[in-house]
Design a protein around this motif. Structure first.
Motif, PDB file in Angstrom:
ATOM      1  N   LEU A  94       0.832  -1.207   0.000  1.00  0.00           N
ATOM      2  CA  LEU A  94       0.000   0.000   0.000  1.00  0.00           C
ATOM      3  C   LEU A  94       0.869   1.261   0.000  1.00  0.00           C
ATOM      4  N   HIS A 118      -0.259  -3.810  -7.707  1.00  0.00           N
ATOM      5  CA  HIS A 118      -1.672  -4.088  -7.441  1.00  0.00           C
ATOM      6  C   HIS A 118      -1.937  -5.591  -7.481  1.00  0.00           C
ATOM      7  N   ALA A 166      -3.370  -7.925  -4.570  1.00  0.00           N
ATOM      8  CA  ALA A 166      -4.525  -8.816  -4.743  1.00  0.00           C
ATOM      9  C   ALA A 166      -4.229 -10.201  -4.173  1.00  0.00           C
ATOM     10  N   TYR A 204      -4.325  -9.950  -0.325  1.00  0.00           N
ATOM     11  CA  TYR A 204      -5.707  -9.900   0.163  1.00  0.00           C
ATOM     12  C   TYR A 204      -6.380 -11.269   0.040  1.00  0.00           C
ATOM     13  N   ARG A 214      -9.684 -11.675   2.219  1.00  0.00           N
ATOM     14  CA  ARG A 214     -10.374 -10.409   1.911  1.00  0.00           C
ATOM     15  C   ARG A 214     -10.631 -10.385   0.397  1.00  0.00           C
ATOM     16  N   GLU A 234     -13.115  -9.520  -1.700  1.00  0.00           N
ATOM     17  CA  GLU A 234     -13.611  -8.364  -2.450  1.00  0.00           C
ATOM     18  C   GLU A 234     -12.476  -7.376  -2.731  1.00  0.00           C
ATOM     19  N   GLU A 235     -11.648  -7.124  -1.712  1.00  0.00           N
ATOM     20  CA  GLU A 235     -10.508  -6.230  -1.907  1.00  0.00           C
ATOM     21  C   GLU A 235      -9.507  -6.846  -2.884  1.00  0.00           C
ATOM     22  N   ALA A 283     -10.811  -6.246  -6.402  1.00  0.00           N
ATOM     23  CA  ALA A 283     -10.677  -4.834  -6.772  1.00  0.00           C
ATOM     24  C   ALA A 283      -9.223  -4.504  -7.112  1.00  0.00           C
ATOM     25  N   ALA A 284      -8.281  -5.027  -6.323  1.00  0.00           N
ATOM     26  CA  ALA A 284      -6.859  -4.783  -6.591  1.00  0.00           C
ATOM     27  C   ALA A 284      -6.435  -5.432  -7.906  1.00  0.00           C
TER      28      ALA A 284
END
Length: 557
Positions: free
Chosen positions: A479, A492, A496, A499, A504, A506-507, A510-511
């Motif tokens: 991050l 990214h 992903a 996560y 996690r 959903e995160e 998104a990543a």
């Protein structure tokens, strides 16, 4: 062999330190190795250099890595008063404890932990002699094997360098620098102490540079080629150091720099490290420029390199091609311009790493980049940008062991070079030495120079943690890297995977979606780095990360 001291048990076979109550104390592998070395040689003074070469053989690390291990050992042993691991001023460290072991003596002698064969022990004088209950004692067979291995390593490194230029290994030059004690504008004892610490770190770093000599401030100012002076100030928000270097013979100011470190983000040792590194890196680069000055080409190359660099700040194949055309034209007009050669070689390797070149184009770019860099190193064998670019080139072409040599060469002219440290870490990752890589990235983080590259060692720290299965530790680093440079799709995608491992999902998706936007066309097949010369340990860990990426939405093909 289980080593016992002060109620503790150190079991090297199981890589465990057990406390007096029988519990296991968790230590990092390098910290455990240093403690093993201490416990195997109680009562003997070990210098910093001996410890670093024994725990990090053939790897360039700074003293901060050593100090971190010492701190962790003292914490584990409850050695708050520093009576077990003692500092012997000007000599090194002494392990002051009665040590016994449960192993029977080996037939050929005591099989104690020894320093590498090329490291000479510190001579013991009456002033520092301590009763030694254990001694460095290696069997003839082990010594012969280690010596043979050391010879092969040295020959391999020398051969790699000679292939670039027979005279690449050269003696220390005669350029001399005197670093005067930093002053305190406000006469504050705290600032004065801080200034002394920063002065010491700056002097120690400059003393590592291969082609200069550092003179003592008491007598050096009158004899040195250059004199460095500085002033340290403290505000409510930051430390600020202002420095200048003058030519002793003429009094002409050759360099000035100002550097600030936030008081809130870091602890005091890191603030000291970053202040010294901030001015030290800029000073090392400036001295290197002065020693490699080429006035006839510098002015012409500076403008075109700046223009080309501006084009690739927004990374895209089109920007890459425009920058390449600029540098190719400049080189055609001035074929011997080493600054343009280095800039073009670095640009070509960026195109390779970003997968902007097809198979034949990639091969041609690698051949051209290597030829230009070798030509530059023949012309200027101690030029920092050339060594830095060659270090990066060898990494990009999976020549990892040669890269470690080239990166170490760059660091021999600029010990605070975060770019070279980052590439040392990458080579360590590819060879399966994840803990070493993380320590290298953390060293770059402590220096934080050059700041424009700080996103690289942050992603490196995240990547190293992911390879070791530490997703929770990886996320903050990734991050931080994204907060500095958000245009890297690979960061990214690693986020992903982290996560996904943490559940996690959903995160994670998104990543991954953001990573795919930045690197369209990415799949399970083309995201991993080439496996050539990579360690099986690295390949296995990478496969685990790739499966997490696929689960987060990376297309399989």
């Amino acid at each position: 062999m289980v080593l016992r001291f002060s109620g503790f048990e150190l079991d090297p076979e199981r890589a465990e330190l057990r406390s007096p109550d029988g519990g296991t104390i968790k230590l990092r592998p390098k910290t455990l190795e240093m403690l093993r070395l201490f416990a195997a040689n109680p009562g003997r003074v070990l210098s910093k250099q001996q410890l670093m070469e024994a725990v990090w053989p053939n790897v360039h690390v700074g003293e901060d890595s050593l100090f971190q291990c010492i701190r962790e050992i003292r914490t584990a042993l409850g050695d708050d008063k520093r009576q077990v691991v003692r500092v012997i001023s000007g000599r090194g460290y002494l392990f002051q404890a009665d040590v016994t072991d449960t192993a029977a003596p080996a037939p050929e002698g005591n099989a104690t932990a020894a320093l590498p064969p090329h490291v000479e022990p510190v001579p013991q004088t009456d002033a520092n002699r301590e009763p030694a209950r254990r001694r460095f004692d290696v069997s003839l067979r082990s010594s012969a094997a280690l010596a043979a291995a050391a010879v092969l390593v040295i020959l391999g490194a020398a051969l790699t360098l000679v292939m670039v230029r027979p005279g690449l290994i050269f003696a220390r030059g005669a350029t001399t620098i005197a670093v005067m004690p930093m002053t305190d504008a406000g006469n504050d004892p705290l600032v004065a102490q801080m200034a002394a610490e920063v002065s010491g770190r700056l002097t120690d770093g400059l003393a590592k540079i291969e082609n200069i000599r550092v003179l003592a401030p008491e007598t050096g100012a009158a004899k040195a080629d250059f004199v460095v002076k500085g002033e340290l100030q403290k505000s409510e928000q930051a430390w600020t150091i202002r420095t200048r270097m003058t030519e002793a013979a003429t009094g002409e100011v050759k360099w000035t720099a100002s550097y600030s470190v936030d008081l809130t983000d870091t602890d005091l040792p890191m603030q000291q490290s970053r202040l010294a590194a901030g001015v030290g890196h800029a000073l090392a680069v400036r001295v290197n420029e002065l020693l490699n000055a080429d006035a006839s080409s510098a002015a012409k190359s500076k403008v075109v390199i700046e223009q080309a660099t501006a084009h690739i700040k927004q990374t895209s194949p089109e920007r890459f091609q425009a920058a390449q055309a600029m540098l190719e034209k400049a080189l055609a007009e001035d074929p011997d311009n080493v600054e343009v050669q280095v800039a073009l070689a670095a640009l070509l390797m960026r195109g390779v790493q970003m997968v902007w070149l097809s198979g034949p184009e990639r091969e041609a770019a690698e051949i051209k980049a290597e030829a230009m860099l070798q030509q530059t190193l023949r012309a200027k064998p101690n030029y920092i940008p050339a060594h830095e670019a060659y270090c990066r080139f060898l990494n990009a072409t999976n020549q990892f062991r040669a890269s470690l040599v080239a990166c170490a060469k760059a660091l021999s002219f600029d010990p605070w070079n975060g770019i070279a440290l980052y590439h040392v870490g990458l080579a360590q990752i590819q060879t399966g030495r994840f803990e070493d890589a993380l320590a290298t990235f953390m060293q770059a983080e402590r220096f934080d120079t050059p700041q424009v590259s700080r996103w690289t060692w942050k992603i490196g720290a995240g990547w190293a943690n992911m390879l070791m299965g530490r997703a929770e530790d990886a996320v903050p680093w990734l991050l931080k890297s994204i907060a500095i440079t958000s245009a890297s799709g690979r960061t990214h995608m690693l986020l992903a995977a982290a996560y996904q491992q943490l559940g996690r999902t959903e995160e994670a998706r998104a990543a991954m979606q953001k990573g795919m936007e930045l690197r369209p066309g990415s799949t399970y097949r083309n995201v991993p780095t080439p496996k050539k010369n990579s360690s099986p340990v690295y390949i296995e860990a990478t496969e685990r990360i790739m499966q997490l990426m696929v689960a987060a939405g990376l297309p399989a093909s």
